[in-house]
Motif scaffolding. Structure first.
Motif, mmCIF file in Angstrom:
data_model
loop_
_atom_site.group_PDB
_atom_site.id
_atom_site.type_symbol
_atom_site.label_atom_id
_atom_site.label_comp_id
_atom_site.label_asym_id
_atom_site.label_seq_id
_atom_site.Cartn_x
_atom_site.Cartn_y
_atom_site.Cartn_z
ATOM 1 N N LEU A 8 0.839 -1.206 0.000
ATOM 2 C CA LEU A 8 0.000 0.000 0.000
ATOM 3 C C LEU A 8 0.870 1.251 0.000
ATOM 4 O O LEU A 8 0.594 2.214 -0.741
ATOM 5 C CB LEU A 8 -0.914 -0.017 1.230
ATOM 6 C CG LEU A 8 -1.825 1.201 1.417
ATOM 7 C CD1 LEU A 8 -2.766 1.362 0.228
ATOM 8 C CD2 LEU A 8 -2.616 1.078 2.721
ATOM 9 N N GLN A 9 1.926 1.242 0.812
ATOM 10 C CA GLN A 9 2.826 2.394 0.839
ATOM 11 C C GLN A 9 3.584 2.517 -0.481
ATOM 12 O O GLN A 9 3.868 3.634 -0.945
ATOM 13 C CB GLN A 9 3.805 2.262 2.003
ATOM 14 C CG GLN A 9 3.134 2.295 3.354
ATOM 15 C CD GLN A 9 3.914 3.091 4.385
ATOM 16 O OE1 GLN A 9 4.683 3.992 4.045
ATOM 17 N NE2 GLN A 9 3.697 2.787 5.640
ATOM 18 N N THR A 10 3.917 1.383 -1.080
ATOM 19 C CA THR A 10 4.582 1.411 -2.385
ATOM 20 C C THR A 10 3.684 2.065 -3.425
ATOM 21 O O THR A 10 4.134 2.895 -4.227
ATOM 22 C CB THR A 10 4.941 -0.021 -2.822
ATOM 23 O OG1 THR A 10 5.852 -0.591 -1.880
ATOM 24 C CG2 THR A 10 5.583 -0.025 -4.198
ATOM 25 N N GLN A 61 -6.404 10.778 11.487
ATOM 26 C CA GLN A 61 -5.372 10.875 10.462
ATOM 27 C C GLN A 61 -5.965 11.095 9.079
ATOM 28 O O GLN A 61 -5.386 11.828 8.266
ATOM 29 C CB GLN A 61 -4.520 9.591 10.472
ATOM 30 C CG GLN A 61 -3.267 9.671 9.616
ATOM 31 C CD GLN A 61 -2.325 10.763 10.065
ATOM 32 O OE1 GLN A 61 -2.161 10.991 11.263
ATOM 33 N NE2 GLN A 61 -1.720 11.473 9.112
ATOM 34 N N GLN A 62 -7.115 10.503 8.815
ATOM 35 C CA GLN A 62 -7.770 10.738 7.520
ATOM 36 C C GLN A 62 -8.160 12.202 7.362
ATOM 37 O O GLN A 62 -8.074 12.759 6.264
ATOM 38 C CB GLN A 62 -9.000 9.839 7.383
ATOM 39 C CG GLN A 62 -8.677 8.383 7.068
ATOM 40 C CD GLN A 62 -7.902 8.236 5.767
ATOM 41 O OE1 GLN A 62 -8.119 8.955 4.791
ATOM 42 N NE2 GLN A 62 -6.959 7.298 5.755
ATOM 43 N N ARG A 63 -8.564 12.827 8.443
ATOM 44 C CA ARG A 63 -8.884 14.268 8.383
ATOM 45 C C ARG A 63 -7.619 15.076 8.124
ATOM 46 O O ARG A 63 -7.637 16.064 7.371
ATOM 47 C CB ARG A 63 -9.553 14.717 9.680
ATOM 48 C CG ARG A 63 -10.932 14.099 9.916
ATOM 49 C CD ARG A 63 -11.729 14.887 10.944
ATOM 50 N NE ARG A 63 -11.134 14.836 12.263
ATOM 51 C CZ ARG A 63 -11.434 13.935 13.191
ATOM 52 N NH1 ARG A 63 -12.318 12.963 12.913
ATOM 53 N NH2 ARG A 63 -10.868 13.982 14.382
ATOM 54 N N ALA A 64 -6.507 14.630 8.749
ATOM 55 C CA ALA A 64 -5.234 15.324 8.515
ATOM 56 C C ALA A 64 -4.802 15.171 7.054
ATOM 57 O O ALA A 64 -4.294 16.124 6.440
ATOM 58 C CB ALA A 64 -4.164 14.773 9.448
ATOM 59 N N VAL A 65 -4.992 13.978 6.476
ATOM 60 C CA VAL A 65 -4.638 13.746 5.077
ATOM 61 C C VAL A 65 -5.481 14.628 4.166
ATOM 62 O O VAL A 65 -4.962 15.243 3.213
ATOM 63 C CB VAL A 65 -4.829 12.257 4.712
ATOM 64 C CG1 VAL A 65 -4.717 12.055 3.203
ATOM 65 C CG2 VAL A 65 -3.792 11.402 5.422
ATOM 66 N N GLN A 124 1.992 16.508 3.171
ATOM 67 C CA GLN A 124 0.955 15.614 2.660
ATOM 68 C C GLN A 124 1.465 14.171 2.588
ATOM 69 O O GLN A 124 0.781 13.240 3.032
ATOM 70 C CB GLN A 124 0.504 16.069 1.274
ATOM 71 C CG GLN A 124 -0.535 15.128 0.653
ATOM 72 C CD GLN A 124 -0.892 15.510 -0.768
ATOM 73 O OE1 GLN A 124 -0.650 16.634 -1.203
ATOM 74 N NE2 GLN A 124 -1.463 14.569 -1.517
ATOM 75 N N LEU A 125 2.666 13.978 2.037
ATOM 76 C CA LEU A 125 3.214 12.629 1.924
ATOM 77 C C LEU A 125 3.414 11.995 3.294
ATOM 78 O O LEU A 125 3.116 10.815 3.497
ATOM 79 C CB LEU A 125 4.539 12.660 1.169
ATOM 80 C CG LEU A 125 5.246 11.307 1.021
ATOM 81 C CD1 LEU A 125 4.365 10.305 0.292
ATOM 82 C CD2 LEU A 125 6.586 11.478 0.299
ATOM 83 N N SER A 126 3.903 12.783 4.240
ATOM 84 C CA SER A 126 4.116 12.265 5.584
ATOM 85 C C SER A 126 2.806 11.784 6.196
ATOM 86 O O SER A 126 2.735 10.696 6.779
ATOM 87 C CB SER A 126 4.743 13.351 6.461
ATOM 88 O OG SER A 126 4.874 12.901 7.801
ATOM 89 N N VAL A 129 1.581 7.873 7.129
ATOM 90 C CA VAL A 129 1.085 7.501 8.458
ATOM 91 C C VAL A 129 -0.273 6.815 8.333
ATOM 92 O O VAL A 129 -0.535 5.793 8.971
ATOM 93 C CB VAL A 129 0.981 8.744 9.368
ATOM 94 C CG1 VAL A 129 0.247 8.393 10.657
ATOM 95 C CG2 VAL A 129 2.368 9.283 9.683
ATOM 96 N N ALA A 130 -1.149 7.378 7.486
ATOM 97 C CA ALA A 130 -2.475 6.784 7.291
ATOM 98 C C ALA A 130 -2.363 5.377 6.706
ATOM 99 O O ALA A 130 -3.080 4.451 7.121
ATOM 100 C CB ALA A 130 -3.313 7.675 6.379
ATOM 101 N N ALA A 131 -1.459 5.210 5.746
ATOM 102 C CA ALA A 131 -1.269 3.882 5.153
ATOM 103 C C ALA A 131 -0.714 2.900 6.183
ATOM 104 O O ALA A 131 -1.110 1.729 6.230
ATOM 105 C CB ALA A 131 -0.323 3.974 3.961
ATOM 106 N N GLY A 132 0.184 3.383 7.024
ATOM 107 C CA GLY A 132 0.724 2.522 8.074
ATOM 108 C C GLY A 132 -0.339 2.100 9.072
ATOM 109 O O GLY A 132 -0.322 0.969 9.566
ATOM 110 N N LEU A 133 -1.285 2.983 9.350
ATOM 111 C CA LEU A 133 -2.358 2.655 10.283
ATOM 112 C C LEU A 133 -3.274 1.571 9.735
ATOM 113 O O LEU A 133 -3.819 0.757 10.492
ATOM 114 C CB LEU A 133 -3.174 3.909 10.611
ATOM 115 C CG LEU A 133 -2.498 4.908 11.557
ATOM 116 C CD1 LEU A 133 -3.309 6.197 11.628
ATOM 117 C CD2 LEU A 133 -2.327 4.303 12.942
ATOM 118 N N VAL A 134 -3.458 1.540 8.421
ATOM 119 C CA VAL A 134 -4.270 0.478 7.818
ATOM 120 C C VAL A 134 -3.653 -0.883 8.139
ATOM 121 O O VAL A 134 -4.348 -1.822 8.566
ATOM 122 C CB VAL A 134 -4.391 0.678 6.292
ATOM 123 C CG1 VAL A 134 -5.098 -0.519 5.659
ATOM 124 C CG2 VAL A 134 -5.148 1.960 5.968
#
Length: 473
Positions: free
Chosen positions: A189-191, A401-405, A436-438, A442-447
């Protein structure tokens, strides 16, 4: 005498076994108890009380299903644990054999010479003769004091503990496999995120170069855009290193050479499934490590009876017979038979406190096992609470985190628009894209973290295993 021995065979010295008492809370605090928060895992469906067995199927991933089956069938640690159980099961059969008489038979043929000067030797007796002998021996020590039955009881409990160890090994390794698998999917997902980011940064670099050609951007802006793009590509390469290590870990779990195993990319998607956890008291039957600890208490308790039986006499019933002759042609004649039979008994009168010390050591061993069992139960409750807390907290974090994204994406869009209109420096675009990338990473890592935490919860509640599955031996 034999009848008396048989009638007393049911007597067993030593304490009767009673499982150590543990106090289980009525509910998990993370499951609505004591005013605690309630997660989506609290409601149980009608079939939740059934053994889930293949607990990983709740994730509806065919690749994971296949890997778990490979792990169960090929993993070498599971194979070793299986053989350890086979050894303990064979030991039960070995100990149980002591309940039955032992029968042995032999045969010998010896050539003998008697001294001519032997005292009281008849003068007509030959100096040389053959001795042909076929002896038969029967010996039985009736289990009057229950020593053998206690040994069987201890060996059976140990074998059951070994079976629970096997179940725990399988659960742990298959849980590790699932967690590793979802970590790889999280990297995928991060890739995917970084690949799309590289595309976006490449587009931004093109925009910046065009603006430089038009005199609207500096050479420094172009170099900053290149730096940002190459840094992101480097992060993408670093993910490849992490993914390769996790692939190698899966290869070991399914017992294949690491260099030959490759897992196709498949980005993780969706929320973790709801996992009903039941009530804490059920955990005592659903965790194989708890069953292991409890069975070891039972095994140690039985050994107390074994040591106490040493205070009582040893009684043996035996008989010996056979045929013997100096002439092999007469060996099977009635006159060649010989036999003797009768009981024997022995009792230790003084042992300098050895038996007392052995009983004390056995009692201490049981108390140690009981303490370890109670500690294992407490650790199990903690494991479930940890995973429930993780799931709840990570779910809350994911929403924030989704709101932050979303805010970061909007900020980047606005900064790029301002940059195109010449109202903002490129540094503003660079800063917002980095933020934005950061946040997206983080959001992808939380998944992935949430899915892995759900795997941890599956393991913490026993993965569908139940102590009723222990062999009877």
């Amino acid at each position: 005498m034999v009848g008396a021995a048989l009638s007393m065979g049911g007597c067993k010295v030593g304490p009767a076994y009673k499982a150590p008492a543990v106090q289980a809370p009525p509910a998990y605090s993370e499951n609505g108890a004591n005013g605690g928060p309630t997660g989506n895992w609290s409601a149980a469906a009608p079939a939740d009380d059934k053994s889930r067995g293949q607990w990983w199927t709740v994730y509806n991933d065919a690749t994971l299903d296949q890997l778990e089956e490979q792990c169960a069938n090929a993993n070498l640690s599971i194979a070793a644990a299986s053989q350890a159980y086979e050894q303990s099961h064979a030991l039960v059969q070995s100990v149980r054999s002591a309940l039955f008489p032992s029968v042995s038979i032999g045969a010998s043929a010896t050539r003998n010479r008697i001294s001519s000067y032997r005292p009281l030797r008849p003068t007509t007796a030959p100096n040389y003769y053959w001795d042909f002998l076929i002896p038969l021996s029967i010996s039985w020590e009736p289990d009057i004091w229950g020593r053998v039955h206690r040994q069987i009881e201890s060996a059976s409990a140990t074998a059951q503990a070994s079976a629970a160890d096997l179940a725990n090994t399988r659960l742990s390794l298959q849980g590790t496999l699932a967690a590793t698998y979802f970590q790889i999917r999280g990297i995928d997902l991060q890739t995917k995120l970084l690949q799309s980011t590289v595309d976006a940064y490449t587009e931004t670099l093109g925009l910046t170069e065009n603006r430089r050609k038009g005199g609207l951007a500096s050479e420094s802006d172009v170099e900053q855009a290149k730096t940002q793009l190459e840094q992101t590509r480097a992060q993408l390469i670093d993910l490849g290193v992490q993914r390769a290590k996790l692939e190698h870990a899966i290869a070991v779990l399914i017992a294949v050479p690491a260099q030959t195993y490759k897992l196709a990319e498949k980005p993780l998607d969706g929320d973790p499934p709801a996992i009903p956890v039941g009530i804490p008291s059920e955990l005592l039957q659903r965790r194989p490590d708890i069953a292991t600890a409890e069975r070891r208490v039972a095994a140690a308790n039985a050994l107390i009876g074994v040591q106490k039986a040493a205070y009582y006499p040893n009684i043996t019933l035996g008989a010996n017979g056979g045929v013997e002759s100096s002439d092999i042609t007469n060996l099977m004649n009635t006159g060649s038979t010989l036999w003797n039979a009768g009981p024997s008994a022995s009792e230790i009168l003084f042992d300098a406190g050895r038996r007392k010390a052995n009983v004390q050591a056995a009692v201490a061993q049981r108390e140690q096992a009981a303490a370890l069992y109670q500690q294992q139960v407490l650790s199990a409750f903690r494991d479930v609470e940890d995973q429930l807390s993780s799931l709840r907290i990570l779910a809350d974090e994911a929403q924030v985190q989704q709101r932050a994204v979303a805010s970061a994406e909007r900020s980047t869009e606005l900064s790029i628009l301002r940059y195109k209109r010449g109202l903002a420096p490129y540094l503003e675009v660079l800063t917002n894209q980095t933020i934005q990338l950061s946040n997206e990473r983080v959001a992808a890592g939380l998944v992935a973290d949430r899915i892995v935490a759900s795997v941890g919860l599956q393991i913490a509640i026993g993965g569908g295993w139940n102590s009723l599955q222990l062999p009877k031996n």
